[in-house]
Scaffold this motif. Structure first.
Motif, short mmCIF file in Angstrom:
data_model
loop_
_atom_site.label_atom_id
_atom_site.label_comp_id
_atom_site.label_asym_id
_atom_site.label_seq_id
_atom_site.Cartn_x
_atom_site.Cartn_y
_atom_site.Cartn_z
N GLU A 1 -0.41 10.58 -4.34
CA GLU A 1 0.07 11.96 -4.00
C GLU A 1 1.07 12.62 -4.86
OE1 GLU A 1 -1.24 13.65 -1.73
OE2 GLU A 1 -2.35 12.44 -0.42
N LEU A 2 1.48 12.19 -5.47
CA LEU A 2 3.18 12.75 -6.64
C LEU A 2 2.50 12.45 -7.88
CD1 LEU A 2 6.22 10.67 -5.36
CD2 LEU A 2 5.46 13.18 -5.14
N CYS B 1 -4.62 1.22 -8.33
CA CYS B 1 -3.42 1.23 -7.85
C CYS B 1 -5.09 0.80 -6.43
CB CYS B 1 -3.46 2.34 -6.63
SG CYS B 1 -1.90 3.57 -8.22
N GLY B 2 -6.17 1.01 -5.85
CA GLY B 2 -7.24 0.45 -4.87
C GLY B 2 -7.06 1.11 -4.09
N MET B 3 -8.25 0.68 -3.05
CA MET B 3 -8.78 2.04 -2.06
C MET B 3 -6.91 1.26 -0.90
SD MET B 3 -11.23 -0.50 -0.84
CE MET B 3 -11.04 -2.48 0.31
N PRO B 4 -7.20 2.66 0.09
CA PRO B 4 -7.99 4.07 -0.23
C PRO B 4 -7.44 4.98 -1.03
CG PRO B 4 -6.67 3.75 2.10
CD PRO B 4 -6.25 2.57 1.35
N LEU C 1 0.83 -1.24 -0.06
CA LEU C 1 -0.50 0.02 0.07
C LEU C 1 0.69 1.19 -0.06
CD1 LEU C 1 -2.97 1.45 0.12
CD2 LEU C 1 -2.84 1.03 3.06
N PHE C 2 1.57 1.68 0.55
CA PHE C 2 2.79 2.96 0.96
C PHE C 2 2.95 3.16 -0.49
CE2 PHE C 2 6.74 5.10 2.00
CZ PHE C 2 5.78 6.06 2.51
N PRO C 3 3.66 2.13 -1.14
CA PRO C 3 4.34 2.59 -2.89
C PRO C 3 3.27 3.38 -3.14
CG PRO C 3 5.64 0.73 -2.34
CD PRO C 3 4.22 0.81 -0.96
N LEU D 1 -1.14 6.24 5.39
CA LEU D 1 -0.56 4.92 6.73
C LEU D 1 -1.33 4.28 7.66
CD1 LEU D 1 0.10 1.51 4.73
CD2 LEU D 1 2.75 2.95 5.50
N LEU D 2 -0.36 5.72 8.65
CA LEU D 2 -0.62 5.75 9.84
C LEU D 2 -2.22 5.45 9.83
CD1 LEU D 2 2.53 7.56 11.35
CD2 LEU D 2 2.43 5.20 11.00
N GLN D 3 -3.08 5.53 9.40
CA GLN D 3 -4.87 5.78 9.82
C GLN D 3 -4.93 4.90 9.55
OE1 GLN D 3 -5.61 9.35 7.68
NE2 GLN D 3 -6.17 10.24 9.23
#
Length: 367
Positions: free
Chosen positions: A58-59, A97-100, A50-52, A206-208
């Motif tokens: 965002e970019l 990319c999928g959720m969220p 998910l993180f990548p 990601l932390l959320q």
């Protein structure tokens, strides 16, 4: 002075929290095991997958790469979903990319003033599906032992989401463009701040997500122990577990149910996505405060149609990943033709009721 009158709806959150507290205190070891499973899921699957994509989304929005990609798709997407040219960026990112990730991209576009609140809410209702990597790799290859099962699930979920988007277009009409500025405008220079802010925002998102995954993994484990004491049918226990947390529900379905039944249950859970994902998305969109009922009704509708399409797929295609099931014999009919799911005459009626409820909820939210 009159005493305040507490209604049943006012007292429900207090009662629910007290029940959860008692559940955690009386079975703390089970709660700890749930958190351990959640941590394993986060470290082995969630962060790498998910993180990548969160950083990339965002970019893509901040550096306007998505605008260039969405230019050839903006016109057909507008005809299908009634969204604006800028909104097509979030739709493409959400499906790829999928959720969220799709919700995060839509939120960034809304903050930049490129889409309105109505469009943000509409994108939220249909352009949030599990990522292709999770369904094909994590569910298909790892759980079913055949990537084709994951590909079939992804196609089913994407089809129901597209149907939901078209239905929302028919109900709510086309949305107006925010401005007459061309969709793609080249910037003279790219700021290093855009990159650092994009990575920081992705980490915050990601932390959320991780927080809700850990909590609902703990809650799901406790409720599973409680359900075993009540001895409900296995398929009911799996569905209830998956409604809370999709990933653990899908894993339990594949390991504890017949293959055909597990495939249909996985389709329903992936289409609905789970309460945990619901809170993940709404934590990302906390400032925008989108209405809750249209989202839940839309996801229930998508989950029901996904289960129906999955059963239809198994009946017509009879895929090879149904190992150990004779595709022409009685065992195939036993595992696929009589699935303990609300199919047959009940499922279309349920979907019709959900679609009607979605109509009223969406009209009310739009008003």
């Amino acid at each position: 002075m009159k005493k305040p009158v507490h209604t049943l709806m006012d007292m429900m959150p207090t009662g629910l929290l007290l029940c959860l507290l008692c559940l955690l205190l009386t079975d703390s070891e089970t709660a700890m095991n749930g958190v351990r499973k959640g941590l394993s899921l986060v470290l082995e699957t969630l962060i790498p997958s998910l993180f990548p994509f969160l950083v990339l989304s965002e970019l893509v929005v901040r550096f306007r790469v998505g605008e260039r990609i969405a230019v050839p798709l903006s016109r057909p997407l507008r005809r299908m979903f009634g969204t604006t040219r800028a909104g097509s960026v979030a739709i493409v990112i959400g499906f790829l990319c999928g959720m969220p990730v799709g919700s995060a991209a839509a939120r960034t576009l809304y903050e930049q003033g490129k889409i309105g609140k109505r469009e943000l809410q509409r994108i939220l209702l249909f352009a949030n599906i599990p990522g292709s990597g999770f369904l094909i790799g994590g569910v298909g290859s790892a759980l079913f032992g055949d990537a084709r099962a994951g590909i079939a699930l992804f196609c089913i979920i994407a089809s129901t989401s597209i149907f939901a988007g078209i239905l929302l277009h028919l109900l709510g009409g086309s949305l107006p463009e925010m401005s007459n500025i061309p969709l793609y405008v080249t910037k003279n220079s790219q700021s290093l701040t855009d990159f650092t802010n994009g990575v920081s925002r992705a980490l915050q998102n990601l932390l959320q997500v991780i927080a809700f995954v850990l909590f609902f993994s703990c809650l799901s484990e406790c409720l599973s122990e409680l359900a075993e004491a009540l001895s409900p049918p296995t398929v009911i226990r799996v569905i209830l577990c998956g409604i809370l947390e999709m990933t653990s529900g899908i894993s339990t379905a594949v390991t504890s149910l017949p293959v055909g039944t597990a495939f249909c249950v996985c389709a329903f859970l992936a289409g609905f996505s789970g309460i945990s994902v619901f809170f993940q998305i709404f934590s990302i969109l906390e400032k925008e405060n989108p209405p809750i009922s249209p989202y839940l009704l839309s996801k229930l509708l998508q989950g029901g149609f996904s289960a129906l399409l999955a059963k239809l797929y198994l009946r017509l295609a009879r895929p090879s990943f149904l190992e150990g099931i004779s595709v022409f014999g009685d065992s195939f009919k036993e595992h696929v033709g009589s699935l303990p799911l609300p199919c047959g005459a009940l499922l279309p009626l349920l979907l019709l009721l959900l679609a009607t409820a979605l109509l009223f909820a969406f009209k009310k939210a739009k008003a």
